[in-house]
Write an enzyme that holds these catalytic residues in place. Structure first.
Site, PDB file in Angstrom:
ATOM      1  N   ASP A   1       0.840  -1.187   0.000  1.00  0.00           N
ATOM      2  CA  ASP A   1       0.000   0.000   0.000  1.00  0.00           C
ATOM      3  C   ASP A   1       0.884   1.249   0.000  1.00  0.00           C
ATOM      4  O   ASP A   1       2.112   1.150   0.092  1.00  0.00           O
ATOM      5  CB  ASP A   1      -0.951  -0.012   1.193  1.00  0.00           C
ATOM      6  CG  ASP A   1      -0.240  -0.068   2.532  1.00  0.00           C
ATOM      7  OD1 ASP A   1       0.988   0.129   2.574  1.00  0.00           O
ATOM      8  OD2 ASP A   1      -0.922  -0.304   3.546  1.00  0.00           O
TER       9      ASP A   1
ATOM     10  N   ASP B   1      -8.188  -6.768   0.558  1.00  0.00           N
ATOM     11  CA  ASP B   1      -7.229  -7.112   1.609  1.00  0.00           C
ATOM     12  C   ASP B   1      -7.830  -6.729   2.948  1.00  0.00           C
ATOM     13  O   ASP B   1      -8.679  -5.836   3.036  1.00  0.00           O
ATOM     14  CB  ASP B   1      -5.904  -6.357   1.430  1.00  0.00           C
ATOM     15  CG  ASP B   1      -5.996  -4.934   1.970  1.00  0.00           C
ATOM     16  OD1 ASP B   1      -5.612  -4.716   3.129  1.00  0.00           O
ATOM     17  OD2 ASP B   1      -6.485  -4.036   1.246  1.00  0.00           O
TER      18      ASP B   1
ATOM     19  N   CYS C   1     -12.821 -28.814   6.363  1.00  0.00           N
ATOM     20  CA  CYS C   1     -11.768 -27.828   6.126  1.00  0.00           C
ATOM     21  C   CYS C   1     -10.408 -28.515   6.002  1.00  0.00           C
ATOM     22  O   CYS C   1     -10.064 -29.373   6.824  1.00  0.00           O
ATOM     23  CB  CYS C   1     -11.731 -26.819   7.277  1.00  0.00           C
ATOM     24  SG  CYS C   1     -10.387 -25.617   7.154  1.00  0.00           S
TER      25      CYS C   1
ATOM     26  N   CYS D   1      -7.409 -27.230   6.441  1.00  0.00           N
ATOM     27  CA  CYS D   1      -6.307 -26.550   7.138  1.00  0.00           C
ATOM     28  C   CYS D   1      -5.675 -27.475   8.174  1.00  0.00           C
ATOM     29  O   CYS D   1      -6.272 -28.466   8.595  1.00  0.00           O
ATOM     30  CB  CYS D   1      -6.806 -25.257   7.796  1.00  0.00           C
ATOM     31  SG  CYS D   1      -7.628 -25.485   9.386  1.00  0.00           S
TER      32      CYS D   1
ATOM     33  N   CYS E   1      -7.867 -28.180  11.384  1.00  0.00           N
ATOM     34  CA  CYS E   1      -9.036 -29.049  11.256  1.00  0.00           C
ATOM     35  C   CYS E   1      -8.680 -30.483  10.876  1.00  0.00           C
ATOM     36  O   CYS E   1      -9.420 -31.416  11.206  1.00  0.00           O
ATOM     37  CB  CYS E   1     -10.000 -28.453  10.244  1.00  0.00           C
ATOM     38  SG  CYS E   1     -10.716 -26.884  10.779  1.00  0.00           S
TER      39      CYS E   1
ATOM     40  N   HIS F   1      -6.612 -21.447   9.891  1.00  0.00           N
ATOM     41  CA  HIS F   1      -8.007 -21.810   9.626  1.00  0.00           C
ATOM     42  C   HIS F   1      -8.781 -20.648   9.005  1.00  0.00           C
ATOM     43  O   HIS F   1      -9.451 -20.811   7.974  1.00  0.00           O
ATOM     44  CB  HIS F   1      -8.718 -22.270  10.890  1.00  0.00           C
ATOM     45  CG  HIS F   1     -10.182 -22.475  10.662  1.00  0.00           C
ATOM     46  ND1 HIS F   1     -10.688 -23.592  10.035  1.00  0.00           N
ATOM     47  CD2 HIS F   1     -11.252 -21.656  10.900  1.00  0.00           C
ATOM     48  CE1 HIS F   1     -11.999 -23.471   9.904  1.00  0.00           C
ATOM     49  NE2 HIS F   1     -12.372 -22.303  10.416  1.00  0.00           N
TER      50      HIS F   1
END
Length: 393
Positions: free
Chosen positions: A98, A274, A317, A319, A322, A348
């Protein structure tokens, strides 16, 4: 002059006006970004608690790093000497930085805005610094991201009209100076539309910024203190102007992070987003799960009920939390203040967000997005007012 990118709209919005959502492909020096896409925020050249492998596993294709913070610490010149931001943070995929404008205005204890730039006091040690459009571009060129952003003056959406108008006009002048200062041909440059919630100011700003040779158009000055309805109406004003102009460049709404808000902005024609939100609420123990499930979209792992819960946070999920650990284990980690808690929870929430965006892209690719909107809205999480206050980096 700007350069270093190529954007193609792969699936145009349908002609019946049921949605303005579009599927795109943004080619950058360090890789391809499929849009609509969410960018995790690595404020200090790291997404808090994660390493690059975690980000890749979560599905991230581009991250955002913060010009203001990296300028103050460790310094853009040091990063340049060490091979640039990609090498410094061991991330070989695209990076967007940015402009630093939001942090200069919001974090500095002392800030004086004039037509040339902003003088501010560092939030770290109180030292005095100055950002101008030329300096912001020089810092970003030294950092070496794939995408740099023109220096702008953001204000809160609820600011008085005269404050918004003054900041918007200054942003336009700074946009021209940012274009003139930008020299890296291997780096794209995006411009920022301001205008607050004033339809005429927002439309005029869109026309001015779209008239400059930027590689992308940022919708700035939102994701602040406005309501969802106000934000969506403002997005419509900007997209109306861009479509009237036949402008096909990527559109990036800065600072938006809850899945429900992302979905509505995609529906209105936005391509990139974002926010620190998914990672920040994760570190506070809030796990995002499908809103149409028994948890209603939010699981606060600090609640007593999870201390003996053997189930994963979310059954489907992929991830690391999980697939390997139980809710009870994560509840223990948070109570014991173990650092692993923050990594697992962040993995997650980012996986959830990026998978949600992948589902949107899949629906766009199949041409089923308008029909899928009701189900996507049921699954999405809408942010509360208290969470909204936590969106800035």
């Amino acid at each position: 002059m700007p350069g270093g990118s190529r954007f193609e709209v792969l699936v145009q919005p349908p002609g019946d006006g049921t949605t303005r959502a579009r599927l795109g492909r943004l080619e950058l020096p360090h890789g391809v970004v499929e849009t609509p896409q969410f960018m995790p925020v690595g404020t200090n050249a790291t997404v808090k608690a994660l390493d690059p492998d975690d980000l890749i596993a979560a599905g991230a294709s581009i991250v955002l790093a913060n010009t203001y913070h990296l300028y103050l610490r460790p310094g853009h010149e040091r990063i340049a000497r060490l091979g640039g931001l990609h090498r410094f943070m061991a991330w070989d995929r695209p990076i967007l930085t940015d402009s630093g404008g939001f942090q200069v205005v919001s974090l500095g204890n002392l800030r004086i805005v004039d037509d040339d730039g902003v003088t501010f006091r560092s939030h770290l040690d109180g030292s005095i610094h100055r950002f101008t459009p030329e300096h912001s571009i020089a810092v970003q060129e030294a950092l070496g991201p794939d995408v740099a952003v023109a220096f702008d003056q953001p204000v809160f959406p609820s600011s008085p009209r005269e404050v918004v108008a003054d900041a918007t006009e200054r942003t336009h002048r700074w946009a021209e100076r940012s274009v003139a200062a930008h020299r890296r041909v291997d780096q794209a440059l995006f411009g920022v539309v301001q205008g607050g919630l004033e339809p005429d100011l927002r439309a005029a700003s869109t026309r001015v910024v779209a008239g400059l040779p930027f590689d992308g158009i940022n919708i700035g000055g939102l994701a602040g203190d406005e309501t969802a309805a106000e934000r969506e109406a403002t997005i419509d004003v900007a997209v109306d102007e861009l479509e009237r102009l036949g402008d096909t460049r990527p559109r990036y709404l800065m600072g938006l992070g809850s899945p429900a808000d992302l979905l509505e902005a995609v529906h209105r024609g936005i391509d990139l987003f974002d926010s620190v939100l998914p990672a920040r609420v994760a570190r506070n123990g809030q796990l995002w799960v499908p809103a149409d499930g028994e948890e209603g979209g939010r699981l606060n792992i600090r609640n007593e009920r999870y201390r003996d819960d053997p189930r994963p946070v979310q059954e489907d999920c992929p991830c690391p939390l999980c697939t390997r650990f139980s809710r009870a284990y994560l509840a223990h980690l948070f109570r014991a203040r173990e650092l692993l808690a923050y990594r697992l929870a962040t993995c997650h929430n980012l996986t959830f967000t990026l998978d949600f965006m992948a589902g949107i892209r899949a629906a766009l690719r199949l041409g089923t997005f308008p029909a899928s909107l009701p189900d996507l809205r049921l699954r999405a999480i809408r942010m509360s007012g208290s969470e909204a206050a936590a969106k800035s980096a």
